[in-house]
Enzyme design. Sequence first.
Site, short mmCIF file in Angstrom:
data_model
loop_
_atom_site.label_atom_id
_atom_site.label_comp_id
_atom_site.label_asym_id
_atom_site.label_seq_id
_atom_site.Cartn_x
_atom_site.Cartn_y
_atom_site.Cartn_z
N SER A 212 0.81 -1.21 0.00
CA SER A 212 0.00 0.00 0.00
C SER A 212 0.85 1.27 0.00
CB SER A 212 -0.97 -0.03 1.19
OG SER A 212 -1.93 0.97 1.11
N LYS B 23 -0.46 -4.13 -3.50
CA LYS B 23 -1.78 -3.57 -3.16
C LYS B 23 -1.89 -2.18 -3.78
CE LYS B 23 -4.84 -2.30 0.69
NZ LYS B 23 -4.94 -0.84 0.46
N ASP C 154 10.18 4.98 -10.03
CA ASP C 154 9.75 5.52 -11.32
C ASP C 154 10.45 6.83 -11.67
OD1 ASP C 154 8.10 3.39 -11.70
OD2 ASP C 154 6.22 4.49 -11.46
#
Length: 567
Positions: free
Chosen positions: A304, A329, A315
Amino acid sequence: MPNFVGLFLRLVIIMKKLTIFAAVIAVMALLSSAATRSRKVDISRNLDIFNSLYRELQTFYVDSIDAEKSINTAIAAMLDDIDPYTEYIPAKEQAQFRTMTTGEYGGIGSLIQETPRGVIISEPYAGSPALEAGLRPGDRIIMIDGDSTAGWRSDKVSDRLKGQSGTMVSVTVNRPYVADSIRTFDIKRRKIQIPSVPYYGMLRDNTGYIILNTFSEKSYPDVRAAVEALKAQGAERLVLDLRGNGGGLVESAVQILGIFLPKGTTVLNTRGRGVLSEKVYKTSVNPIDTKMPLAVLIDGSSASASEIVTGALQDLDRAVVIGNRSFGKGLVQSTRQLPYDGILKVTVAKYYIPSGRLIQAIDYSHRNPDGSVGRIPDSLTTVFHTSGGREVRDGGGITPDVTVPFSDINRLTFNVVRDNWAFDFATRYAATHDTIAPPELFEVTDSIYAEFKAFIDPKRFNYDKVCETAVDQLRKLAEAEGYMNDSTTRQFDILASMLKHDLNRDLDINRKAITPYLASEIVGRYYQQRGEIINSLRSDATVDSALTILNSPRYGEILSPNTSSKR
């Protein structure tokens, strides 16, 4: 005048276009909503059926029915069919939910554990009323405020120990391995703040280390203070440990990302129902350091909000990710208030990290015929790219840039931990040893390990004797298929004697695997969680890998590879 008329006509055309555009958007939203919602007539009909069925049960069923229990069971069954994160929280069960989001509760400040012999004190928090009063790990709780706890489960004990700050609670325990075993402690409850950062400190080579346990309302200020303190101590690189961190508040994750990224950086998109439900999250705080080399540690329990932080830093090529693939998740929950002070925690959106990928590993909307769900196969995942062109994938958690294999844990080690042999030995050790070396120096010596082996009662120690079981099964198969004769029987007997388990020998063979758990339990008796973490860092392969990478050219090579062949 002609210019004025032309301008007026252009404004009218623009207003018409805007009106049409708004209408189209509204229609799209309605169509999207209608396509995914049940029809009102279906909802009304099924509610009538449920109400009638329940009324008939209450009227005619042979025995009485607990209304609250049966309705809660029905609600739980309905929500379980959606996803495991959408849940109903009645008023009387909201204390734990508030603790998760705020990190605060009123009580004595101790973890407890349910064992076959009763509920015991597992770990009093450092500086807590429980520790200050004198409670110790291993104490078996036998009375609370004069009421016997015989037969109580841990949730009932927890409820009785918690209470309003400033109130008193009397706790009677049976302390093992001491002469005066029955002791009573009168403890004043306080507001307990569960630390989101249980430890930060300097590792070697001017590298700072921060372990973050959860994403609560206090996590951002705690992490920011830790980073600032480490930089003041000379940290030039940083390790952020999110292993075992199951997540928490999305807002906390975005704030923490702001410590390491320029203000205004887009780090997250959430998309819910309908075309107007998308929300963009950007960092809004002033960063501390956007250039400091950074490693993030994850494992299969990092989920999460942990994956939001890890995925965004990966990223944006801001950090090297080390460890094992995260949980996966990619769903966002929100709370809705219900009648009678109930709360519905409901999945309202999916989140997408900066590369555009969704890391959700399980698609709960597409179930197998038996109702089960499985992880998305790697073959069905899609390639995305980081800001620097590195390949990353969706659907299956965050894959680390550097994988550190798990150490194999065999059944013997598992049983030593599961059945509390290490825990109980540490309790006895602390009862007979006033002090130990500091956590950064403590070691399980030969004499301590020999004492531990002598502590284990072979008659009560249960572990899977895999080799012996396998030989017995193979012998039975050979008999069933007609291969047994005098010769094979002798060979099986020889093999069985060679593979016969000896507990003392097995404990010696597995000493390297058992020692970290034993050391953690012993150090925890004297220095609590902080000491356990410090001691564990001495032999942490993932931390060692992070230190090697942060202090070598490989850090830059991972974040800035030659991507021309990948495009």
